[in-house]
Design an enzyme around this catalytic site. Structure first.
Site, PDB file in Angstrom:
ATOM      1  N   ILE C 479       0.842  -1.213   0.000  1.00  0.00           N
ATOM      2  CA  ILE C 479       0.000   0.000   0.000  1.00  0.00           C
ATOM      3  C   ILE C 479       0.866   1.248   0.000  1.00  0.00           C
ATOM      4  O   ILE C 479       0.366   2.351  -0.106  1.00  0.00           O
ATOM      5  CB  ILE C 479      -0.907   0.027   1.257  1.00  0.00           C
ATOM      6  CG1 ILE C 479      -1.530  -1.341   1.518  1.00  0.00           C
ATOM      7  CG2 ILE C 479      -2.004   1.059   1.109  1.00  0.00           C
ATOM      8  CD1 ILE C 479      -2.356  -1.402   2.788  1.00  0.00           C
ATOM      9  N   GLY C 480       2.170   1.037   0.156  1.00  0.00           N
ATOM     10  CA  GLY C 480       3.064   2.175   0.349  1.00  0.00           C
ATOM     11  C   GLY C 480       3.735   2.065   1.704  1.00  0.00           C
ATOM     12  O   GLY C 480       4.642   2.814   2.034  1.00  0.00           O
ATOM     13  N   GLN C 481       3.264   1.063   2.489  1.00  0.00           N
ATOM     14  CA  GLN C 481       3.826   0.880   3.834  1.00  0.00           C
ATOM     15  C   GLN C 481       5.158   0.135   3.767  1.00  0.00           C
ATOM     16  O   GLN C 481       5.845   0.012   4.778  1.00  0.00           O
ATOM     17  CB  GLN C 481       2.808   0.136   4.730  1.00  0.00           C
ATOM     18  CG  GLN C 481       2.767  -1.386   4.614  1.00  0.00           C
ATOM     19  CD  GLN C 481       2.019  -1.905   3.408  1.00  0.00           C
ATOM     20  OE1 GLN C 481       2.233  -1.464   2.289  1.00  0.00           O
ATOM     21  NE2 GLN C 481       1.160  -2.892   3.619  1.00  0.00           N
ATOM     22  N   GLY C 482       5.511  -0.355   2.579  1.00  0.00           N
ATOM     23  CA  GLY C 482       6.786  -1.048   2.426  1.00  0.00           C
ATOM     24  C   GLY C 482       6.750  -2.478   2.913  1.00  0.00           C
ATOM     25  O   GLY C 482       7.783  -3.050   3.273  1.00  0.00           O
ATOM     26  N   SER C 519      -4.376  -5.596   7.027  1.00  0.00           N
ATOM     27  CA  SER C 519      -5.134  -4.633   7.822  1.00  0.00           C
ATOM     28  C   SER C 519      -4.673  -4.704   9.266  1.00  0.00           C
ATOM     29  O   SER C 519      -3.896  -5.575   9.642  1.00  0.00           O
ATOM     30  CB  SER C 519      -6.631  -4.958   7.767  1.00  0.00           C
ATOM     31  OG  SER C 519      -6.890  -6.144   8.481  1.00  0.00           O
ATOM     32  N   ARG C 522      -1.130  -5.742  10.955  1.00  0.00           N
ATOM     33  CA  ARG C 522      -0.807  -7.100  11.349  1.00  0.00           C
ATOM     34  C   ARG C 522       0.249  -7.741  10.459  1.00  0.00           C
ATOM     35  O   ARG C 522       0.799  -8.790  10.813  1.00  0.00           O
ATOM     36  CB  ARG C 522      -2.073  -7.974  11.337  1.00  0.00           C
ATOM     37  CG  ARG C 522      -2.740  -8.083   9.949  1.00  0.00           C
ATOM     38  CD  ARG C 522      -3.984  -8.964   9.977  1.00  0.00           C
ATOM     39  NE  ARG C 522      -3.675 -10.374  10.129  1.00  0.00           N
ATOM     40  CZ  ARG C 522      -3.281 -11.153   9.118  1.00  0.00           C
ATOM     41  NH1 ARG C 522      -3.158 -10.662   7.896  1.00  0.00           N
ATOM     42  NH2 ARG C 522      -3.002 -12.427   9.331  1.00  0.00           N
ATOM     43  N   THR C 524       3.460  -7.079   9.171  1.00  0.00           N
ATOM     44  CA  THR C 524       4.860  -7.264   9.561  1.00  0.00           C
ATOM     45  C   THR C 524       4.945  -8.291  10.691  1.00  0.00           C
ATOM     46  O   THR C 524       5.862  -9.104  10.743  1.00  0.00           O
ATOM     47  CB  THR C 524       5.474  -5.923  10.016  1.00  0.00           C
ATOM     48  OG1 THR C 524       5.249  -4.965   8.987  1.00  0.00           O
ATOM     49  CG2 THR C 524       6.957  -6.056  10.271  1.00  0.00           C
ATOM     50  N   GLY C 714       1.593   0.686  11.191  1.00  0.00           N
ATOM     51  CA  GLY C 714       0.836   1.417  10.174  1.00  0.00           C
ATOM     52  C   GLY C 714      -0.186   2.388  10.715  1.00  0.00           C
ATOM     53  O   GLY C 714      -0.585   3.319  10.024  1.00  0.00           O
ATOM     54  N   GLU C 715      -0.651   2.166  11.938  1.00  0.00           N
ATOM     55  CA  GLU C 715      -1.726   3.014  12.456  1.00  0.00           C
ATOM     56  C   GLU C 715      -1.440   3.561  13.840  1.00  0.00           C
ATOM     57  O   GLU C 715      -2.142   4.451  14.319  1.00  0.00           O
ATOM     58  CB  GLU C 715      -3.029   2.203  12.564  1.00  0.00           C
ATOM     59  CG  GLU C 715      -3.439   1.505  11.297  1.00  0.00           C
ATOM     60  CD  GLU C 715      -4.507   0.465  11.567  1.00  0.00           C
ATOM     61  OE1 GLU C 715      -5.685   0.820  11.498  1.00  0.00           O
ATOM     62  OE2 GLU C 715      -4.162  -0.700  11.858  1.00  0.00           O
TER      63      GLU C 715
END
Lengths: 301, 163, 766
Positions: C479-482, C519, C522, C524, C714-715
């Site tokens: 998503i762009g989170q790598g 989502s 979770r 990584t 991520g969040e």
């Protein structure tokens, strides 16, 4: 189906004839940022687009002694922002144009186009009003010189007739020792248009008395708001904190602001008082720079 | 009614027939093999930034006929002969992106900033790039990338001078 | 980062860039009414237009035995196109596939639809009342979707589609014993994800009736199963391919445009691509508006005895994952505190707004806004330092959470103390007097816990072929989170390879092994463990094959730089390619699988809510202009528990991105409605943070623990931001704003008109 003729006259007369021929079914095209939006959303369906890009003389930036600044209708916002002459002599203009939208829009949008759009939240229209600028228009019936505050009549409405073009804007010389400031207040992101803005020009005599005062409030109504009588009334008076407070209160009391997503009428009324007061306070401060010198940031931040 | 224009896109001369109400973005996609990424469609986000005669513009807001006679540079034309531009390299080295969707516009805007002002201050960069939105919020790293590019640009020009 | 060169040269292909031979462009006709009966749809003029290949309406859906027209990730309640009525402004009513976008748009204009308006409801609290207009005529014949992993509890005869309850202790007794009780209600608005890449889908029915779908989905397998069910196909006849996403933040978690594109492709017999424009994004999915009331009972000494939470989540016209949001928001509303007596009632409510769903932070932004504000209000009422008050009640390692689970790997205190230290927290000693410009100063803190989807499962497959090429197959989407970079880094550790040499292809459900979804931060963690196991499996095989050839036992060998060698004698070595070839078994495959387990009792809400709890805190310093209400973020620091950082720069980017997004939510982001219609569906009227909205002092700390497992980031840093900003502003002003965003106008109104006693503290006589 959409069918639009694209025309590129090379002389002003030719452009005027084309516009007269098509009447309301033609749109003059300058930078085109606003027209592109209208076309994209099918809000207009012209038969012809008349580009002004090949007409010579519309990109002038020139100052004549005693006459002030001539700003061609096709000069871009970015040019006004960067032009050394304007930065030095009319810092209010460069300061104001520098705060319009983003660099990309400023590279494209023109002085004339911005005026004709007559957007209520326009930054330049407020400053041009404060500078007493006049709009020079041409039509087959002849030319007109219209003060900016009379040029814009309402939401996206001007006195421009079908077939008429804006060719330049004339900005009279600033009074000597004039100080000017554009305060833009954004209530959301830095990229937002103003919730309210104030363009102010003040000239004081050697004794610190007011020789000239022009305060225009933008983005709070369908067009820029000014109180000419008030400005005249304070002529010759010292702009003390009390008087400034009074002027600001008058502005807030007399303007009937709109409500939109950027702020309610209630909020804008309070903003007007604060911004007018702050603009004038900054301008009469001993540290305020007089015209022809560099200006401060010009925002409330 | 179609209108004939010619323009250079990434150095290649294109003679095209365009609809006057189409945007430069439409034209680049239809005729020039450039990917169409209209994100806001109103010139606010900067995703579709291209350089028109060296100036950053939103290709979604430039009416196609106005591009006639211009030189248009898109992200596809920035690298020369497979060699990345100094700004592109700096974006990689500082990882000035996440999803990468705004990156082409951001890189081109930074490129045009450095042409106007080769050694910008942080404030200058922030103001110049403020109209290029990155929803991933990679601004800090983008800022670092522009500074890095500027530093390398300065080093490069010192080298050239030495020679 | 993998693909970095492609990112800076514009070479990434997002779904909207893809094309298939003879592809059509699809466009959607949307409802202008928030709630109306659908009377007549006339499409003949559209069908007759040259270049139009298919027009799809309810008639095609209802008359076909091949399509089940209702779908939904947790409750099957959403039609592909409106069937008998429309339930929100913007609901898809008809769709057209044409040779080009202009023709499709023209065709939409020629479709005539007659509506008969029905009463509508736009507020979740009103909508939850029994007498409110019903958004769905037949309520709660709940058909579960494939992603309902918990027990749904609808309330009969109401718009409430899920009621999450949590009960611990004896609430009445808790409040009875409290010295002080504070209570207030807080609101958060709808917000838009504004992923720069819009929703886009390319769907095609191939020969033999196989459905091919390119989608930027975060849930490839949910999408596959949902479409298989919709078209009565076995799951392996649906192939979902997921290229890189141009951002999501939750908006692409579950299917929305895919069913329309697939149905159009089915109708037209040709591939169809749909790309939404920006205004359409605003009626496709937003963040749940929430109304949250919190009642807190405390002792004079600062112990929290009882907490009662009543939360209403406006899920819009269709549930989407709203029940999951209400569930997670429900247990997260307790906060990271030891509280003996707890009662939470969290209601997911239908209204006539566009659907609301997953949004980065997943309900915790809303509950933290309410809950962390109440912590400050209670501290103020008690005369305690908000930091001390929090620390007195904070959960520590081995403590029991309100759900009954025992918490491990707990670092709330460290997060909170770090955030406080970074903004130079001085508690009540902080000088709040005006600055030279007359601005008020204030500081605020917040701390949260956030669950991770439990239960869930991830599988990974690592292959090495006879050319020595290593390929990692996982369904974690980029998503762009790598995530692809991080996962290949984890694999590389075990295989002694540079991570960049590992190929990580796009997700393809016909090849890639299963994953629950990308989502709840979770991947990584959970997928990382699966990848680690797969890499170890492959490593074991490689060493076993190499051992006899190197005349050593596997435990004497190691992998490094693409070679296997004897630890004691590095000259005795084989390349990985040689090992694979000598094995003569073709491509070697390593497999790994990891599942986290748990779940909650639907009656009591107790059990294992999350196998790991994301933890973070923030400290914010503000200045407030008392004349304009403008708020400046002077300093902002987030501290998050990172466990072990896999990819430092990506972890930093994710954390900074969270803070930036949190600031937007705090200060100005709000989707505005007028009678159910979005009135700011564009980036001129809905603002997101720009370069200039970033405070000069934006900092963060990634707290790492020795030997810890990597945690997703991520969040984690997002939900603390609006809450901390709110607390800082309240600290500066001495008045609290209870509804987000904190606009200058609200600040000024609050300053001009002191609180009306809508909320406040009541002294309880012991």
């Amino acid at each position: 189906m959409i069918d639009i003729r694209y025309l590129e006259p090379t002389r002003l007369e030719e452009a005027l004839e084309i516009l007269a021929h098509y009447g309301e079914e033609a749109h003059a095209l300058a930078g085109g940022t606003f027209l592109a939006l209208l076309l994209k959303n099918s809000l207009i369906a012209p038969r012809a687009l008349v580009s002004l890009h090949r007409i010579p003389g519309l990109k002038t930036v020139a100052e004549q002694p005693g006459e002030g600044l001539r700003l061609g209708a096709m000069v871009t916002h970015r040019e006004v922002e960067k032009n050394p002459l304007i930065r030095l002599r009319y810092p209010l203009l460069s300061q104001t144009y520098a705060q319009v939208a983003n660099v990309r829009i400023r590279n494209q949008a023109t002085v004339g186009g911005g005026l004709v759009d007559a957007d209520y939240a326009s930054d330049p229209t407020a400053s041009l009003s404060a500078l007493g600028a006049r709009v020079h228009t041409w039509g087959l019936q002849g030319e007109r010189l219209i003060p900016v505050q009379e040029f814009v009549t309402g939401h996206y409405e001007t006195v421009l007739q079908p077939g008429e073009l804006v060719t330049e804007v004339l900005i009279p010389p600033l009074p000597t020792q004039a100080r000017s400031l554009y305060l833009k207040f954004r209530s959301r992101s830095s990229e937002d248009r103003p919730c309210a803005s104030v363009a102010a020009v003040v000239a004081l005599d050697g004794e610190g008395r007011c020789r000239d005062l022009r305060v225009v409030v933008g983005a709070v109504a369908d067009r820029p708001q000014m109180q000419d009588e008030l400005a005249e009334a304070v002529q010759g008076q010292r702009l003390t904190p009390e008087l400034i407070r009074e002027i600001a209160g008058e502005y807030a009391g007399k303007i009937r602001p709109i409500s939109d997503l950027r702020g309610s009428a209630w909020y804008r009324e309070r903003l007007i008082e604060v911004l007018v007061r702050r603009a004038l306070t900054a301008l009469v401060a001993p540290t305020a720079s007089v015209s022809h010198g560099p200006q401060g940031e010009g925002t409330c931040e | 009614m179609k209108h004939a224009i010619s323009l250079r896109v990434n150095g290649i001369l294109q003679r095209l027939e365009v609809e006057p109400h189409h945007s430069l973005l439409d034209v680049l996609e239809r005729h020039c093999g450039v990917r169409r990424r209209e994100t806001c469609g109103i010139g606010m986000c900067g995703t579709c930034t291209v350089l028109v005669d060296g100036k950053a513009m939103s290709s979604c807001l430039v009416l196609a006929p106005l591009a006639g006679g211009t030189e248009v540079l898109t992200i596809e034309g920035l690298a020369r002969n497979g060699r990345l531009d100094i700004v592109q390299e700096a974006f990689i080295d500082e990882m000035g992106f996440q999803c990468g969707y705004c990156t082409p516009g951001m890189v081109l805007a930074a490129h045009s900033l450095l042409r106007e002002s080769p050694a910008p201050t942080t404030e200058e960069i922030r103001h110049y790039l403020a109209g290029n939105l990155c929803r991933c919020g990679s601004y800090e790293k983008i800022l670092a990338a522009v500074h890095t590019a500027a530093r390398r640009l300065a080093a490069q020009s010192t080298e050239v001078k030495k020679k | 980062m993998i693909d970095d060169r492609q990112r800076v040269t514009g070479q990434i292909s997002y779904v909207q860039d893809l094309a298939l031979p003879s592809m059509l462009i699809g466009k959607i006709l949307r409802s202008p009414y928030p709630h109306a009966r659908l009377l007549r749809i006339e499409t003949r003029a559209a069908e007759a237009l040259r270049g139009v290949a298919a027009v799809l309406t309810r008639n095609d859906l209802l008359n076909s035995p091949h399509i089940d027209p209702i779908y939904g990730p947790q409750i099957k309640d959403q039609p592909v196109l409106a069937l008998d009525r429309v339930r929100f402004v913007g609901e898809p009513v008809a769709a057209v596939a044409a040779e080009d976008a202009e023709t499709a748009a023209l065709a939409l204009q020629s479709i005539e639809v007659d509506y008969e308006e029905l009463p509508a409801v736009f507020d979740p609290v009103r909508a939850a009342e029994e007498k409110a207009p019903h958004v769905h005529e037949i309520l709660h014949q709940v058909r579960l979707g494939t992603s309902a992993y918990f027990g749904l509890r609808p309330v009969a005869g109401t718009n409430i589609c899920h009621h999450y309850r949590l009960r611990q202790g004896d609430l009445e007794e808790g409040f009875a014993r409290a010295d002080l009780v504070v209570e207030a209600t807080f609101r958060t608005p709808a917000a838009q994800h504004v992923a720069m890449e819009p929703h886009a889908v390319l769907a095609a029915f191939q020969e033999g009736g196989k459905l091919l779908v390119y989608s930027p989905t975060q849930s490839p397998f949910n999408l596959r199963d949902l479409l298989a069910e919709m078209f009565h196909l076995p799951p392996d006849r649906v192939q979902v391919l997921v290229p890189t996403l141009g951002g999501s933040y939750g908006c692409k978690l579950f299917p929305r445009v895919e069913p329309i594109a697939a149905a159009l492709a089915w109708q037209a017999g040709r591939p169809v691509k749909i790309v939404l424009d920006r205004p359409e994004e605003f009626v496709t999915l937003n963040r749940h508006p929430a109304v949250i009331t919190i009642r807190l009972g405390v002792t004079h000494a600062g112990s929290i005895l009882a907490k009662k939470v009543t939360a209403y989540w406006d899920t819009g016209a269709y549930a989407d994952c709203g029940p999951g949001v209400a569930q997670k928001g429900g247990f997260s509303s307790v906060g990271p505190y030891r509280i003996p007596h707890v009662q939470v009632d969290s209601y997911c409510v239908y209204t006539n707004l566009p659907p609301n769903g997953a949004y980065r932070g997943y309900a915790v932004t809303q509950v933290a806004w309410a809950s962390e504000a109440m912590m400050d209000e209670a501290a103020l009422a008690l005369g305690l330092d908000p930091l001390e008050f929090r620390l007195k009640n904070i959960l520590r390692d081995g403590d029991q959470f309100a759900t009954g689970e025992i918490l491990r790997d707990v670092h709330f205190e460290e997060c909170l103390k770090t955030a406080a230290r970074q903004i130079d927290w001085q508690g009540t000693g902080f000088e709040r007097t005006a600055t030279a410009e007359g601005r008020l100063r204030g500081k605020g803190l917040s701390v949260i816990l956030k669950g991770m989807t439990t239960p869930s499962r991830s599988e990974a497959l690592i292959e090495i072929d006879e050319e020595g090429v290593v390929t990692l197959h996982t369904a974690s989407v980029e998503i762009g989170q790598g995530v692809r970079t991080a996962l290949s880094q984890i694999a590389a550790l075990f295989l002694g390879l540079p991570y960049a040499s590992i190929r990580v292809p796009d997700v393809d459900t016909s090849l890639t092994p299963f994953d629950t979804r990308t989502s709840s931060s979770r991947s990584t963690d959970i997928m990382g463990r699966a990848v680690g196991l797969a890499a170890q499996d492959l490593r074991r095989q490689l060493l076993e094959i190499a051992a006899p050839r190197l005349k050593a036992s596997p435990q004497d060998l190691t992998l490094a730089g693409g070679l296997i060698h004897v630890v004691e004698a590095p000259a005795r070595r084989l390349s990985l390619q040689e090992v694979v070839r000598q094995a003569g078994r073709g491509t070697l495959k390593g497999r790994g699988e990891f599942a986290n387990t748990g779940g909650l009792d639907p009656e009591t809400g107790r059990g294992i809510a999350s196998s790991y709890w994301h933890q973070s805190a923030a400290g914010v310093e503000v200045e407030v202009d008392p004349e304009t209400g403008q708020v400046w973020i002077v300093g902002c620091h987030a501290a998050v528990n990172a466990g072990r950082v896999v990819n430092r720069i990506a972890a930093e980017l994710q954390t900074e991105g969270c803070i930036v997004m949190g600031l937007g939510s705090a200060l100005f982001e709000e989707v505005c409605f007028d009678a159910g219609q979005v009135i700011n569906p564009n980036l001129s009227d809905y603002m997101i943070p720009s370069f200039l909205d970033i405070p000069p002092k934006l900092g963060f700390t990634l707290l790492e623990q020795p030997g810890a497992h990597p945690h997703g980031l991520g969040e984690t840093a997002l939900p603390v931001i609006p809450a901390a900003v709110g607390n800082a502003v309240a600290d500066a002003m001495g008045v609290r704003i209870r509804d987000l965003p904190i606009t200058p106008e609200k600040v000024l109104r609050a300053l001009k008109a002191p609180p009306t006693g809508e909320a406040g503290a009541e002294e309880e006589e012991p």
